[in-house]
Design an enzyme around this catalytic site. Structure first.
Site, PDB file in Angstrom:
ATOM      1  N   GLN A  78     -10.367   1.935  -4.363  1.00  0.00           N
ATOM      2  CA  GLN A  78      -9.838   3.175  -3.800  1.00  0.00           C
ATOM      3  C   GLN A  78      -9.030   3.930  -4.850  1.00  0.00           C
ATOM      4  O   GLN A  78      -7.831   3.736  -4.995  1.00  0.00           O
ATOM      5  CB  GLN A  78      -8.976   2.891  -2.568  1.00  0.00           C
ATOM      6  N   PHE A  79      -9.721   4.810  -5.562  1.00  0.00           N
ATOM      7  CA  PHE A  79      -9.065   5.565  -6.636  1.00  0.00           C
ATOM      8  C   PHE A  79      -7.986   6.501  -6.100  1.00  0.00           C
ATOM      9  O   PHE A  79      -7.056   6.860  -6.819  1.00  0.00           O
ATOM     10  CB  PHE A  79     -10.091   6.340  -7.468  1.00  0.00           C
ATOM     11  N   THR A  80      -8.057   6.867  -4.829  1.00  0.00           N
ATOM     12  CA  THR A  80      -7.083   7.806  -4.266  1.00  0.00           C
ATOM     13  C   THR A  80      -5.678   7.219  -4.161  1.00  0.00           C
ATOM     14  O   THR A  80      -4.724   7.955  -3.916  1.00  0.00           O
ATOM     15  CB  THR A  80      -7.532   8.329  -2.886  1.00  0.00           C
TER      16      THR A  80
END
Length: 150
Positions: A78-80
């Site tokens: 989850q890059f966010t």
């Protein structure tokens, strides 16, 4: 590396209407990688995860780890998690590592968890549009960042 750990009674990952991972009691972990993360972060983080005492013992006290309760783990990229919201209303993800850096570290983290846990860790699919289903138990949610390990 930054992770969000959620203690769950059940969790699953679906991609294109196909369930690719499912667990009962255990941990759902969201993992974000930045450009300056390194392999030495993985061992520390994995050790913390598998030994984190966030499951209740017979007295209802959070005194047991995922290993103690024979729980399972799902890891989802989850890059966010590394969104910057300082300016404007549209988050910037400039700190998030590109796939050539993030994928090997993500896979190494999963492999290290499997070694420390002693069993297979389920995953989502890096970069895919995933739907997560979970029942957060407690709710218990812990955020850890390897930049704060000392």
């Amino acid at each position: 590396m930054k992770i969000v750990i959620q203690r769950v009674t059940s969790a699953g990952v679906t991609i294109d209407k196909t369930q690719v991972a499912t667990i009962k009691k255990g941990l759902l972990i969201l993992l974000g990688v930045v450009n300056n993360d390194a392999k030495d972060d993985i061992k520390w983080l994995s050790n913390k995860v598998v030994n984190l005492r966030i499951f209740s013992d017979e007295n209802g006290v959070m005194n047991k780890s995922v290993v103690d309760v024979d729980g399972d783990i799902i890891v989802v990229s989850q890059f966010t998690l590394h969104a910057s919201t300082k300016k404007g209303n549209r988050p910037s993800y400039i700190k998030a590592a590109k796939p050539d850096i993030a994928i090997p570290l993500y896979q190494a983290f999963v492999n290290q968890l499997e070694t420390d846990l002693g069993k297979k860790v389920q995953t989502g699919q890096f970069g895919a549009d995933m739907k997560l289903d979970l029942v957060n138990d407690g709710p218990v949610t812990i955020i850890m960042d390897t930049k704060n390990k000392e």
